[in-house]
Write a protein that holds these residues in place. Structure first.
Motif, PDB file in Angstrom:
ATOM      1  N   GLU A 162     -14.525  24.107 -13.559  1.00 25.28           N
ATOM      2  CA  GLU A 162     -15.069  24.784 -14.727  1.00 25.28           C
ATOM      3  C   GLU A 162     -14.250  25.999 -15.153  1.00 25.28           C
ATOM      4  O   GLU A 162     -14.436  26.520 -16.254  1.00 25.28           O
ATOM      5  N   LYS A 163     -13.357  26.460 -14.315  1.00 26.66           N
ATOM      6  CA  LYS A 163     -12.565  27.647 -14.647  1.00 26.66           C
ATOM      7  C   LYS A 163     -11.598  27.345 -15.782  1.00 26.66           C
ATOM      8  O   LYS A 163     -11.090  26.224 -15.914  1.00 26.66           O
ATOM      9  N   THR A 168     -17.153  23.475  -9.317  1.00 24.20           N
ATOM     10  CA  THR A 168     -17.115  24.895  -9.690  1.00 24.20           C
ATOM     11  C   THR A 168     -15.699  25.298 -10.093  1.00 24.20           C
ATOM     12  O   THR A 168     -15.484  25.981 -11.103  1.00 24.20           O
ATOM     13  N   GLU A 169     -14.720  24.868  -9.316  1.00 23.92           N
ATOM     14  CA  GLU A 169     -13.315  25.196  -9.598  1.00 23.92           C
ATOM     15  C   GLU A 169     -12.856  24.547 -10.896  1.00 23.92           C
ATOM     16  O   GLU A 169     -12.079  25.119 -11.660  1.00 23.92           O
ATOM     17  N   GLN A 209      -8.547  28.410 -16.362  1.00 21.72           N
ATOM     18  CA  GLN A 209      -7.173  28.147 -15.942  1.00 21.72           C
ATOM     19  C   GLN A 209      -7.179  27.139 -14.805  1.00 21.72           C
ATOM     20  O   GLN A 209      -7.858  27.319 -13.796  1.00 21.72           O
ATOM     21  N   ARG A 210      -6.425  26.066 -14.988  1.00 20.22           N
ATOM     22  CA  ARG A 210      -6.406  25.015 -13.972  1.00 20.22           C
ATOM     23  C   ARG A 210      -5.807  25.536 -12.679  1.00 20.22           C
ATOM     24  O   ARG A 210      -4.774  26.193 -12.673  1.00 20.22           O
ATOM     25  N   SER A 211      -6.445  25.200 -11.569  1.00 22.09           N
ATOM     26  CA  SER A 211      -6.022  25.727 -10.274  1.00 22.09           C
ATOM     27  C   SER A 211      -5.546  24.610  -9.350  1.00 22.09           C
ATOM     28  O   SER A 211      -6.115  23.511  -9.342  1.00 22.09           O
TER      29      SER A 211
END
Length: 274
Positions: free
Chosen positions: A129-130, A126-127, A132-134
């Protein structure tokens, strides 16, 4: 409003991850990568070979594939196979930070809580797919690897007898590191061949026996240097080093500091409490 700004230095860097659903055709490609790959099987059985070792990874089990080792599927994917996968790199570390926690991640093991692992992988995807890379990607991966370390008592490399010997050797090191200890001596005490013991220990813990002995002794020395008024020679002897010069060399190799500098930098006498 005041904000807290933190600089986060992580020992790993994520490349990408995914979720594989079999259609009952094809097999894992033969390849050699320069990254690590961690796999968690949710359903079915994944059969894969890394160099000369064949692994059968069942539901709830994880597998860690090493970089620069050739791996390949040796049979077609079962129709019911589903697994999560994640590629990552290890960052270069100039030195081991004080009070750091080392994760001993088994290459193949059965998770104590498969659902928690699946939740972490789904959170990762899920993360990912954002737009902006986190940095959460690396943090989630660390949580995944930490979960895998909890399987250590259930490690499942192919040679179960060898695994048992490796764990006995590790236990011996943890309780007898302060005594004269070597690969040949451990093998003699465990009634096995020294070369064989060295191979299975490295396969299970990704360390040579000598490295494991040194690591245990250095960790014990760190504690003595922080809390004890003993001289460096006394600390060396109490931690299993017969030679203070060799103790200083090994300590610096593992921490980046000499024992004397370590003591001056981290001793409680030099920590402000007011």
């Amino acid at each position: 409003m005041t904000t807290l700004e933190l600089s986060i230095t992580l020992p790993i860097k994520v490349q990408n991850g995914g979720y594989f659903i079999s259609r009952g055709v094809g097999r894992h490609p033969a390849r050699k990568l320069d990254s690590w790959e961690v796999i968690l099987v949710e359903k079915g059985t994944l059969t894969i070979q890394e160099d000369g070792t064949v692994f059968e990874v069942h539901p709830g089990e994880s597998l860690l594939l090493w970089p620069d080792r050739r791996h390949r599927g040796i049979e077609d994917f079962p129709a019911d196979l589903r697994f999560y996968w994640l590629h990552f790199e290890m960052q270069e570390q100039a030195m081991t930070p004080p009070f750091s926690t080392l994760l001993a991640v088994p290459q193949h093991g059965k998770s104590q809580d498969p659902q928690a692992m699946i939740t972490l992988f789904r959170q990762f995807l899920t993360e990912q797919e954002k737009l902006q890379r986190s940095p959460a990607l690396e943090l989630i991966l660390l949580l995944i690897l930490q979960q895998i370390t909890l399987t250590a008592g259930q490690a499942l490399p192919p040679d179960e007898a060898g695994v048992s010997l490796a764990w006995k050797a590790r236990q011996r090191i943890s309780t007898h590191f302060h005594l004269p200890l070597s690969t040949s001596q451990l093998a003699k005490e465990l009634h096995c061949n020294a070369d064989y013991l060295g191979r299975v220990f490295r396969r299970v813990f990704n360390l040579t026996l000598t490295e494991a002995i040194h690591r245990q002794r250095v960790r014990a020395a760190e504690k003595l240097l922080l809390t004890d008024a003993a001289s460096l020679k006394e600390v060396a002897i109490r931690c299993g080093f017969s030679d203070a010069g060799y103790f200083r060399q090994i300590f610096r190799k593992h921490t980046g500091l000499t024992p004397g500098v370590w003591k001056r930098r981290y001793c409680k006498e030099h920590i402000n409490s007011a």
